[in-house]
Design a protein around this motif. Structure first.
Motif, PDB file in Angstrom:
ATOM      1  N   ILE A 158     -21.639 -13.111 -49.420  1.00  0.00           N
ATOM      2  CA  ILE A 158     -21.756 -13.536 -48.250  1.00  0.00           C
ATOM      3  C   ILE A 158     -20.303 -13.666 -47.578  1.00  0.00           C
ATOM      4  O   ILE A 158     -19.445 -14.625 -47.941  1.00  0.00           O
ATOM      5  CB  ILE A 158     -22.386 -14.837 -47.982  1.00  0.00           C
ATOM      6  CG1 ILE A 158     -24.043 -14.706 -48.284  1.00  0.00           C
ATOM      7  CG2 ILE A 158     -22.358 -15.313 -46.462  1.00  0.00           C
ATOM      8  CD1 ILE A 158     -25.169 -15.723 -48.054  1.00  0.00           C
ATOM      9  N   ASP A 162     -20.223 -15.681 -42.409  1.00  0.00           N
ATOM     10  CA  ASP A 162     -21.536 -15.594 -42.566  1.00  0.00           C
ATOM     11  C   ASP A 162     -21.859 -14.891 -41.056  1.00  0.00           C
ATOM     12  O   ASP A 162     -22.869 -15.235 -40.562  1.00  0.00           O
ATOM     13  CB  ASP A 162     -22.463 -16.600 -42.975  1.00  0.00           C
ATOM     14  CG  ASP A 162     -23.759 -16.231 -43.106  1.00  0.00           C
ATOM     15  OD1 ASP A 162     -24.105 -14.913 -43.202  1.00  0.00           O
ATOM     16  OD2 ASP A 162     -24.700 -16.792 -43.351  1.00  0.00           O
ATOM     17  N   TYR A 164     -23.317 -12.254 -40.093  1.00  0.00           N
ATOM     18  CA  TYR A 164     -24.762 -11.790 -39.849  1.00  0.00           C
ATOM     19  C   TYR A 164     -25.907 -12.729 -40.206  1.00  0.00           C
ATOM     20  O   TYR A 164     -26.901 -12.334 -40.361  1.00  0.00           O
ATOM     21  CB  TYR A 164     -24.734 -10.414 -40.644  1.00  0.00           C
ATOM     22  CG  TYR A 164     -23.968  -9.156 -40.406  1.00  0.00           C
ATOM     23  CD1 TYR A 164     -23.879  -8.966 -39.127  1.00  0.00           C
ATOM     24  CD2 TYR A 164     -23.007  -8.883 -41.332  1.00  0.00           C
ATOM     25  CE1 TYR A 164     -22.994  -7.935 -38.824  1.00  0.00           C
ATOM     26  CE2 TYR A 164     -22.085  -7.739 -41.117  1.00  0.00           C
ATOM     27  CZ  TYR A 164     -22.191  -7.422 -39.559  1.00  0.00           C
ATOM     28  OH  TYR A 164     -21.210  -6.218 -39.265  1.00  0.00           O
ATOM     29  N   CYS A 166     -26.555 -14.308 -42.805  1.00  0.00           N
ATOM     30  CA  CYS A 166     -27.534 -13.966 -44.146  1.00  0.00           C
ATOM     31  C   CYS A 166     -27.827 -15.016 -44.948  1.00  0.00           C
ATOM     32  O   CYS A 166     -28.545 -14.671 -46.062  1.00  0.00           O
ATOM     33  CB  CYS A 166     -26.834 -12.684 -44.647  1.00  0.00           C
ATOM     34  SG  CYS A 166     -26.533 -11.181 -43.931  1.00  0.00           S
ATOM     35  N   TYR A 168     -29.681 -17.689 -44.466  1.00  0.00           N
ATOM     36  CA  TYR A 168     -30.699 -18.421 -43.982  1.00  0.00           C
ATOM     37  C   TYR A 168     -31.071 -19.799 -44.121  1.00  0.00           C
ATOM     38  O   TYR A 168     -31.829 -20.059 -44.829  1.00  0.00           O
ATOM     39  CB  TYR A 168     -31.891 -17.525 -44.700  1.00  0.00           C
ATOM     40  CG  TYR A 168     -31.810 -16.011 -44.140  1.00  0.00           C
ATOM     41  CD1 TYR A 168     -32.217 -15.521 -43.149  1.00  0.00           C
ATOM     42  CD2 TYR A 168     -31.347 -15.239 -45.035  1.00  0.00           C
ATOM     43  CE1 TYR A 168     -32.316 -14.184 -42.750  1.00  0.00           C
ATOM     44  CE2 TYR A 168     -31.372 -13.562 -44.744  1.00  0.00           C
ATOM     45  CZ  TYR A 168     -31.928 -13.324 -43.507  1.00  0.00           C
ATOM     46  OH  TYR A 168     -31.864 -12.010 -43.224  1.00  0.00           O
ATOM     47  N   ALA A 289     -26.384 -10.173 -50.386  1.00  0.00           N
ATOM     48  CA  ALA A 289     -26.650 -10.146 -49.094  1.00  0.00           C
ATOM     49  C   ALA A 289     -26.203  -8.986 -48.582  1.00  0.00           C
ATOM     50  O   ALA A 289     -25.101  -8.256 -49.089  1.00  0.00           O
ATOM     51  CB  ALA A 289     -25.766 -11.650 -48.632  1.00  0.00           C
ATOM     52  N   VAL A 296     -27.927  -5.102 -42.542  1.00  0.00           N
ATOM     53  CA  VAL A 296     -28.752  -6.088 -42.056  1.00  0.00           C
ATOM     54  C   VAL A 296     -30.228  -5.642 -41.303  1.00  0.00           C
ATOM     55  O   VAL A 296     -31.149  -6.083 -41.342  1.00  0.00           O
ATOM     56  CB  VAL A 296     -27.812  -7.084 -40.999  1.00  0.00           C
ATOM     57  CG1 VAL A 296     -28.678  -8.094 -40.305  1.00  0.00           C
ATOM     58  CG2 VAL A 296     -27.040  -7.644 -41.782  1.00  0.00           C
ATOM     59  N   GLN A 299     -32.430  -4.272 -43.870  1.00  0.00           N
ATOM     60  CA  GLN A 299     -33.223  -5.212 -43.955  1.00  0.00           C
ATOM     61  C   GLN A 299     -34.200  -6.070 -43.296  1.00  0.00           C
ATOM     62  O   GLN A 299     -35.329  -6.173 -43.648  1.00  0.00           O
ATOM     63  CB  GLN A 299     -32.336  -6.345 -44.775  1.00  0.00           C
ATOM     64  CG  GLN A 299     -33.045  -7.536 -45.461  1.00  0.00           C
ATOM     65  CD  GLN A 299     -31.950  -8.732 -46.103  1.00  0.00           C
ATOM     66  OE1 GLN A 299     -31.546  -9.360 -45.080  1.00  0.00           O
ATOM     67  NE2 GLN A 299     -31.883  -8.728 -47.230  1.00  0.00           N
TER      68      GLN A 299
END
Length: 307
Positions: A158, A162, A164, A166, A168, A289, A296, A299
């Motif tokens: 990552i 970060d 994007y 990713c 969470y 990630a 992204v 995914q």
């Protein structure tokens, strides 16, 4: 650059060339089969064998009853390859269907009371993780009502900012801690140690399996290579086995939702099982990630359509 590294590179290149040759030719020729135990498996790979239509394949690669490590000091764990039967005329229920097949085949062969589900893009980062899970699953004050122990998803690669999103954090760090104070966290599809019994009804009411040998309380006492065990395993991995049974509705991982993990977790909670969120300082499991916007998007698309 060491001799060991050079040997590994040569082994990889050799494996790569053999795999590419097999893919191009559409079959595994005799010269590539180095062990007799695999010959019968590769004989099943004919021109009719496709990803959407093929028979069940179960192969014992390691047997804890007989196989030792190179030093002959330690017993190796069971390692079993499974590819469930698929047919274009029978629904396979995607990941939930695959997990239910694994649930039944593992019951037929070992019937371990604890089951770990881990996605293929995740890997173990801490060898003590099973001990952490077992501390909860064997706790005399918890074990009769504990459905599973969920670990957070952690990712490597990552970027500093970060960009994007990713990591969470809200999903895997914030929400999980809050749910842990209630009935417990939901199942997120990976990094989870299940109590096998939780797939068969409420804590106080066992839904009996259609085959006695697959009951969660049954002790598997036959060898995993016994003819009867292998025949039973092939039977329960068949694509029509679930017809007119409780699988996917009252037993096992639940069908009927694109997000079978959350749906299954909600159903387990609804049956009265409690769950636990375990978040040690050292990540139990790691995944990679997405590193680009295209990764992204791919995914998110895969998650949203349930694949």
């Amino acid at each position: 650059w060491s001799d060991e590294a050079q040997n590994l590179k040569m082994m990889y290149e050799d494996m790569k060339s053999r795999v590419e040759h097999v893919v191009e030719s559409g079959k595994v020729e005799a010269e590539f089969i180095t062990c007799d135990q695999f010959r019968g498996v590769f004989d099943l790979w004919t021109h009719k064998f496709t990803r959407h239509d093929h028979p069940t394949i179960i192969q014992v690669l390691q047997n804890s009853e007989t196989d030792m490590d190179d030093t002959k000091e330690y017993t190796m764990p069971n390692l079993i390859y499974l590819s469930r039967e698929k047919s274009k005329v029978s629904p396979h229920h995607f990941k939930a269907g695959a997990l239910n097949t694994l649930l039944r085949v593992s019951a037929a062969m070992t019937n371990s009371p604890v089951i770990l589900t881990l996605d293929c893009d995740m890997y173990s980062n801490d060898p003590t993780t099973p001990n952490r899970a077992l501390c909860y699953l064997t706790d005399p004050n918890l074990k009769s009502i504990l459905g599973y122990v969920q670990f957070p998803q952690k990712f490597q690669g990552i970027s500093k900012n970060d960009i994007y999103a990713c990591e969470y954090k809200r999903l895997f760090d914030i929400n999980m801690v809050g749910f842990d104070g209630l009935m417990g966290p939901n199942y997120v599809g990976t990094g989870c140690f299940f109590n096998r019994r939780a797939f068969y009804g409420t804590p106080s009411n066992l839904i009996f399996h259609e085959i006695d040998e697959l009951s969660p309380n049954q002790i598997a006492h036959k060898s995993i290579k016994a003819k009867y065990v292998l025949e039973l395993a092939h039977n329960v991995a068949g694509c029509i086995y679930e017809h007119n049974t409780n699988w996917g509705s009252k037993i096992g991982f639940r069908y009927g939702s694109l997000v079978e993990d959350y749906y299954t977790g909600l159903m387990i909670h609804g049956l009265g099982w409690r769950t636990v969120f375990c978040c040690p300082k050292r990540a139990a499991f790691y995944g990679d990630a997405p590193k680009t916007l295209i990764d992204v998007v791919n995914q998110q698309k895969r998650w949203c359509i349930g694949l």
